[in-house]
Design an enzyme around this catalytic site. Sequence first.
Site, short mmCIF file in Angstrom:
data_model
loop_
_atom_site.label_atom_id
_atom_site.label_comp_id
_atom_site.label_asym_id
_atom_site.label_seq_id
_atom_site.Cartn_x
_atom_site.Cartn_y
_atom_site.Cartn_z
N LYS A 85 -6.77 4.05 -6.16
CA LYS A 85 -5.72 5.03 -6.50
C LYS A 85 -6.34 6.19 -7.26
O LYS A 85 -7.04 5.98 -8.24
CB LYS A 85 -4.66 4.37 -7.40
N ARG A 127 2.26 -7.30 -0.99
CA ARG A 127 2.87 -8.05 0.10
C ARG A 127 1.96 -9.20 0.56
O ARG A 127 2.44 -10.20 1.07
CB ARG A 127 3.20 -7.10 1.26
N1 BES Z 1 2.05 -1.43 -6.86
C1 BES Z 1 2.04 -0.46 -5.82
C2 BES Z 1 3.40 0.20 -5.66
C3 BES Z 1 3.72 1.21 -6.72
C4 BES Z 1 3.18 2.47 -6.63
C5 BES Z 1 4.58 0.91 -7.71
C6 BES Z 1 3.48 3.41 -7.59
C7 BES Z 1 4.89 1.83 -8.68
C8 BES Z 1 4.34 3.11 -8.61
C9 BES Z 1 1.69 -1.11 -4.50
O1 BES Z 1 0.75 -2.12 -4.57
C10 BES Z 1 1.12 -0.05 -3.64
O2 BES Z 1 0.12 0.50 -3.99
N2 BES Z 1 1.79 0.25 -2.53
C11 BES Z 1 1.36 1.24 -1.63
C12 BES Z 1 1.55 0.71 -0.24
C13 BES Z 1 0.96 1.56 0.84
C14 BES Z 1 -0.54 1.56 0.75
C15 BES Z 1 1.42 1.02 2.17
C16 BES Z 1 2.21 2.47 -1.83
O3 BES Z 1 3.42 2.35 -2.02
O4 BES Z 1 1.65 3.58 -1.82
MN MN Z 2 -1.23 -1.37 -4.54
#
Ligand code: BES
Ligand code: MN
Length: 497
Positions: A277, A351
Amino acid sequence: MERQTTSVKVIKLEKEAKDNTLVFCFFKDKLVFSKSLEELDRNLDNAISNPIKNKHFKGEKSEIREVYAHKHMKNILLVGLGEEQKLTFDVLKNIIADASKKIRNNGAENFSIFLDSFTSNRLNEADVIENLVLSSLMGMYQFTEFKTKDRDKIKNVRQITLITNSNKNFDSQIRYASVVADAVNKTRDLVNTPPNIATPEFVANYAKELARKSGLKCAVFDEKQVEKMKMGCFIGVAQGSANKPRLVVLEYNGSSKKPIAIVGKGVTFDSGGLNVKPYPYILNMKDDKGGAVAAMHIIEACSKLKLPLSLVVITPLCENMIDAASYRPDDVLKAYNGTTVEVKNTDAEGRLILADALSYTLSFKPQAIIDIATLTGASFVALGYIGTPFLTTDEKLRDRIKSASEKSLERMWELPLWPEYEENIKSDVADIKHLSEEGDAGVIIGATFLKNFVGDVPWAHIDIGTTVWSKVEKGILTKGATGASVRLVLEMLRNWK
Ligand code: BES
Ligand code: MN
Ligand code: ZN
């Protein structure tokens, strides 16, 4: 972590008020005094009625007027509720939370709220009391664990007194609201705890301690055991971390019926993995354990409330890190139920760990499964900070969530699980992939993937990706972790038949 507790009691209206901070709420269009309130006002030399008479206080929605009655050394808060016909519990709870914050910041250690000044046919007094207590205790939350300077200056309200004209004691409402507020605030504490401290092992030990204190059954599986159990997706995510994973199972048996299962995503820090990230998106990723932590405090509250049902809470706990041993995009993992999963983005880790936790949950033969997860950033696109998306395979669960949403005031909105979305997670090499590279319908695709791991059991998925965290300090919200889904799920369980 020991929380400072605030006790709550109800007493009958007297001629004099003992606390030094007194709260009176008024409707804008009903600035009337009952006999007993008149008497109290007279004893305070009209300190309550004067600002009303000279129009310094009008009872506008969210108006707060503070008056100091010097002679009596009383700080009086006049709180406006707006028009009687327009007042909802949603508005009331935020007004009360704001007033409570103000009182706490003034340095008062106790205060009394007079219920007599805003009786209304529209508001049932028992519900008013439950909402007042809950919103006040939630609004005054603060996270001070890691502040080392001036600790003696940290302000805390120790006692709230509700003063009523009724002969009832409202014990059960106060008990319920106090237990729920405690569950919310303890969830906030642990979610706010930094990721170098709240590692998977730390959270598992926390769960053990919580189970010991409240008489819950608890099992903790370490990395080797999880590997033996063939939870390939969970292991895949966890394998790049020095802080090893744990799987926690908590059980509460309050009836002989099949248990309700709650599964919570417990990523103690989500760097994104190899799909790291970028800043600032990597900030606050300690909140990625919000689902697991909520689930743990939900089961604790159920046992405190002695609800007549059985519950099993399953939380996979791990970090998502970058390392030579990290899992990669294009890896194929084998889930606990045998499904092969093609990884396309290591940041969609939630997931994967839930896939194994959900199919493991089936061995408890649950009557329903609810999972709580900070699964997607796409939840922000769907509903912003205001509401939490949910998806379900079951009509009854849908009704339970909707009515609990109305009662608990946690806003929930359903998104569809149409079968067409299944096309988007077909893989060229494995049984399925865990996302759609196009990035369409993020919340739904996440749930569509999870659906492969719940068998025929009625299931609901709650995506608290956005609502787990608040940037603002306002009403019942406090900056940082919110305790999202705790009130909702407890309200569902309270009414479960
Ligand atoms: N934990 C994150 C989701 C999240 C992101 C929660 C920002 C709160 C704030 C999750 O693991 C994630 O990174 N999801 C990705 C999925 C994508 C790569 C399909 C997302 O939502 O960008
Ligand atoms: Mn994630
Ligand atoms: Zn995550």
